[in-house]
Design a protein around this motif. Structure first.
Motif, PDB file in Angstrom:
ATOM      1  N   VAL A  27      15.665   5.739-102.933  1.00  0.00           N
ATOM      2  CA  VAL A  27      15.441   4.883-104.097  1.00  0.00           C
ATOM      3  C   VAL A  27      14.421   3.794-103.814  1.00  0.00           C
ATOM      4  O   VAL A  27      13.629   3.430-104.681  1.00  0.00           O
ATOM      5  CB  VAL A  27      16.776   4.244-104.557  1.00  0.00           C
ATOM      6  N   LEU A  28      14.417   3.256-102.583  1.00  0.00           N
ATOM      7  CA  LEU A  28      13.466   2.210-102.194  1.00  0.00           C
ATOM      8  C   LEU A  28      12.589   2.716-101.058  1.00  0.00           C
ATOM      9  O   LEU A  28      13.085   3.351-100.117  1.00  0.00           O
ATOM     10  CB  LEU A  28      14.204   0.945-101.750  1.00  0.00           C
ATOM     11  N   ASN A  29      11.290   2.404-101.145  1.00  0.00           N
ATOM     12  CA  ASN A  29      10.325   2.935-100.187  1.00  0.00           C
ATOM     13  C   ASN A  29       9.591   1.829 -99.442  1.00  0.00           C
ATOM     14  O   ASN A  29       8.775   1.116-100.033  1.00  0.00           O
ATOM     15  CB  ASN A  29       9.280   3.796-100.925  1.00  0.00           C
ATOM     16  N   HIS A  30       9.916   1.624 -98.185  1.00  0.00           N
ATOM     17  CA  HIS A  30       9.163   0.737 -97.302  1.00  0.00           C
ATOM     18  C   HIS A  30       8.912  -0.646 -97.941  1.00  0.00           C
ATOM     19  O   HIS A  30       7.775  -1.116 -98.008  1.00  0.00           O
ATOM     20  CB  HIS A  30       7.826   1.379 -96.906  1.00  0.00           C
ATOM     21  N   ILE A  31       9.994  -1.285 -98.372  1.00  0.00           N
ATOM     22  CA  ILE A  31       9.870  -2.606 -99.000  1.00  0.00           C
ATOM     23  C   ILE A  31       9.805  -3.692 -97.935  1.00  0.00           C
ATOM     24  O   ILE A  31      10.664  -3.772 -97.057  1.00  0.00           O
ATOM     25  CB  ILE A  31      11.072  -2.889 -99.931  1.00  0.00           C
ATOM     26  N   THR A  32       8.779  -4.530 -98.020  1.00  0.00           N
ATOM     27  CA  THR A  32       8.672  -5.721 -97.182  1.00  0.00           C
ATOM     28  C   THR A  32       8.409  -6.908 -98.103  1.00  0.00           C
ATOM     29  O   THR A  32       7.456  -6.892 -98.885  1.00  0.00           O
ATOM     30  CB  THR A  32       7.540  -5.593 -96.149  1.00  0.00           C
ATOM     31  N   LEU A  33       9.287  -7.908 -98.022  1.00  0.00           N
ATOM     32  CA  LEU A  33       9.240  -8.997 -99.007  1.00  0.00           C
ATOM     33  C   LEU A  33       9.832 -10.268 -98.412  1.00  0.00           C
ATOM     34  O   LEU A  33      10.966 -10.263 -97.939  1.00  0.00           O
ATOM     35  CB  LEU A  33      10.051  -8.591-100.248  1.00  0.00           C
ATOM     36  N   PRO A  34       9.102 -11.394 -98.448  1.00  0.00           N
ATOM     37  CA  PRO A  34       9.689 -12.668 -98.037  1.00  0.00           C
ATOM     38  C   PRO A  34      10.432 -13.317 -99.195  1.00  0.00           C
ATOM     39  O   PRO A  34      10.066 -13.145-100.360  1.00  0.00           O
ATOM     40  CB  PRO A  34       8.459 -13.502 -97.651  1.00  0.00           C
ATOM     41  N   VAL A  35      11.490 -14.049 -98.884  1.00  0.00           N
ATOM     42  CA  VAL A  35      12.210 -14.853 -99.881  1.00  0.00           C
ATOM     43  C   VAL A  35      12.191 -16.286 -99.355  1.00  0.00           C
ATOM     44  O   VAL A  35      12.834 -16.591 -98.350  1.00  0.00           O
ATOM     45  CB  VAL A  35      13.658 -14.362-100.072  1.00  0.00           C
ATOM     46  N   TYR A  36      11.426 -17.141-100.019  1.00  0.00           N
ATOM     47  CA  TYR A  36      11.203 -18.481 -99.505  1.00  0.00           C
ATOM     48  C   TYR A  36      12.300 -19.457 -99.898  1.00  0.00           C
ATOM     49  O   TYR A  36      12.822 -19.415-101.022  1.00  0.00           O
ATOM     50  CB  TYR A  36       9.849 -19.003 -99.989  1.00  0.00           C
ATOM     51  N   GLN A  37      12.613 -20.339 -98.962  1.00  0.00           N
ATOM     52  CA  GLN A  37      13.693 -21.310 -99.137  1.00  0.00           C
ATOM     53  C   GLN A  37      13.417 -22.263-100.290  1.00  0.00           C
ATOM     54  O   GLN A  37      12.304 -22.762-100.455  1.00  0.00           O
ATOM     55  CB  GLN A  37      13.864 -22.102 -97.837  1.00  0.00           C
ATOM     56  N   ASN A  38      14.458 -22.510-101.095  1.00  0.00           N
ATOM     57  CA  ASN A  38      14.386 -23.432-102.229  1.00  0.00           C
ATOM     58  C   ASN A  38      13.296 -23.060-103.228  1.00  0.00           C
ATOM     59  O   ASN A  38      12.676 -23.928-103.855  1.00  0.00           O
ATOM     60  CB  ASN A  38      14.212 -24.878-101.765  1.00  0.00           C
ATOM     61  N   LYS A  39      13.083 -21.774-103.353  1.00  0.00           N
ATOM     62  CA  LYS A  39      12.176 -21.229-104.363  1.00  0.00           C
ATOM     63  C   LYS A  39      12.927 -20.187-105.178  1.00  0.00           C
ATOM     64  O   LYS A  39      13.939 -19.639-104.743  1.00  0.00           O
ATOM     65  CB  LYS A  39      10.944 -20.573-103.725  1.00  0.00           C
ATOM     66  N   VAL A  40      12.408 -19.906-106.376  1.00  0.00           N
ATOM     67  CA  VAL A  40      12.921 -18.811-107.196  1.00  0.00           C
ATOM     68  C   VAL A  40      11.953 -17.646-107.075  1.00  0.00           C
ATOM     69  O   VAL A  40      10.751 -17.796-107.330  1.00  0.00           O
ATOM     70  CB  VAL A  40      13.051 -19.227-108.672  1.00  0.00           C
ATOM     71  N   THR A  41      12.463 -16.503-106.654  1.00  0.00           N
ATOM     72  CA  THR A  41      11.656 -15.282-106.575  1.00  0.00           C
ATOM     73  C   THR A  41      12.188 -14.305-107.614  1.00  0.00           C
ATOM     74  O   THR A  41      13.373 -13.995-107.631  1.00  0.00           O
ATOM     75  CB  THR A  41      11.734 -14.653-105.180  1.00  0.00           C
ATOM     76  N   ALA A  42      11.293 -13.823-108.485  1.00  0.00           N
ATOM     77  CA  ALA A  42      11.687 -12.880-109.533  1.00  0.00           C
ATOM     78  C   ALA A  42      11.250 -11.472-109.159  1.00  0.00           C
ATOM     79  O   ALA A  42      10.151 -11.269-108.637  1.00  0.00           O
ATOM     80  CB  ALA A  42      11.059 -13.284-110.867  1.00  0.00           C
ATOM     81  N   LEU A  43      12.121 -10.506-109.434  1.00  0.00           N
ATOM     82  CA  LEU A  43      11.796  -9.092-109.301  1.00  0.00           C
ATOM     83  C   LEU A  43      11.607  -8.535-110.698  1.00  0.00           C
ATOM     84  O   LEU A  43      12.522  -8.591-111.526  1.00  0.00           O
ATOM     85  CB  LEU A  43      12.923  -8.339-108.589  1.00  0.00           C
ATOM     86  N   ILE A  44      10.406  -8.010-110.973  1.00  0.00           N
ATOM     87  CA  ILE A  44      10.119  -7.456-112.289  1.00  0.00           C
ATOM     88  C   ILE A  44       9.681  -6.004-112.154  1.00  0.00           C
ATOM     89  O   ILE A  44       9.318  -5.557-111.065  1.00  0.00           O
ATOM     90  CB  ILE A  44       9.032  -8.264-113.040  1.00  0.00           C
ATOM     91  N   GLY A  45       9.696  -5.291-113.267  1.00  0.00           N
ATOM     92  CA  GLY A  45       9.275  -3.897-113.281  1.00  0.00           C
ATOM     93  C   GLY A  45      10.059  -3.133-114.329  1.00  0.00           C
ATOM     94  O   GLY A  45      11.080  -3.611-114.832  1.00  0.00           O
TER      95      GLY A  45
END
Length: 264
Positions: free
Chosen positions: A30-48
């Protein structure tokens, strides 16, 4: 190709997905080679578009998939500053869920009082001191912007609250155990516009004290509330960057096509 030109010098990573592949043993990957940072005290949105893997990725963060059948993780999700791979086979998923709170698409308060909804996670952790639980209940409801509305009826059923209030209660419940990361899965899709606005304002306030990873189909919501946005398509992470860049000057044609409504 993921945008790599983000100035990371002043940013602290709270979590990081490293070359993650995921699938159910009985089905395709289902997921292919995902590399993603999640930064402290920030909002990260996943869209698609629907079925692109957004919620699948979100649920990897608190091992929710483990509840529904045999799954296969290949890769890592590092949680900082502990430097723990939460997908490691030696890691207890229940402990992961204690550290990473989640709020679902549809408000799901427990069939208990408002007070007991907030106190539940603390009691599961073995907290017994009433004065401490009282303090955390008030603090969590304050952070969720709900205290003024319910402080005089904490012992009434949570089901008596409106839909927007119930969702804020679920956020307060997640905050009570002081999570390292807060996951929001389409938190306003079942709410009216006024309640949606309240939740969006709350999200922007909460990032002062907690790191937030959010799935949303609402592109305007992502642009309004998220510091960073990741666009996913068919299990791939196509583009990641500051929201202002992704929405106004996307690097990838697939991102531009999705944002402009050509597909999705």
């Amino acid at each position: 190709m993921v945008d790599s030109k983000i100035n990371q010098d002043s940013l602290i990573k709270k979590a990081e997905v490293l070359d993650l592949n995921f699938g159910y043993v009985s089905n395709k990957k289902v997921l292919n080679h995902i590399t993603l940072p999640v930064y402290q005290n920030k909002v990260t949105a996943l869209i698609g578009p629907s079925g692109c893997g957004k919620t699948t990725l979100l649920r990897c963060f608190n091992r929710m998939h483990d509840l529904y059948g045999e799954v296969h993780y290949n890769g890592e999700i590092q949680l900082y500053p502990d430097n723990v791979n939460i997908l490691g086979k030696q890691i207890d998923p229940i402990e992961v869920r204690m550290k990473i709170g989640m709020v679902f698409q549809k408000p799901n308060p427990f069939p208990k009082s408002i007070y007991e909804n907030i106190a539940y996670g603390l009691r599961v952790r073995g907290v017994k001191k009433k004065s401490y639980i009282d303090e955390k209940v008030e603090d969590s409801l304050q952070k969720a912007g709900l205290w003024a509305e319910v402080s005089d009826r904490l012992n009434t059923s949570a089901s008596a609250l409106s839909g927007g209030q119930q969702q804020r209660l679920c956020i307060a419940r997640a905050l009570a155990t002081e999570p390292d990361l807060l996951l929001l899965d389409e938190p306003t899709s079942a709410l009216d516009p006024i309640s949606t606005a309240h939740i969006e304002e709350l999200v922007m306030e909460l990032k002062k004290t907690v790191t937030i990873l959010m799935v949303t189909h609402n592109l305007h919501q992502a642009a309004r509330t998220a510091d960073y946005t990741a666009f996913m398509y068919l299990g791939d992470l196509v583009e990641f960057g500051e929201s202002s860049q992704v929405f106004t000057n996307p690097k990838e044609s697939r991102t531009e096509n999705y944002i402009t409504g050509r597909f999705g």
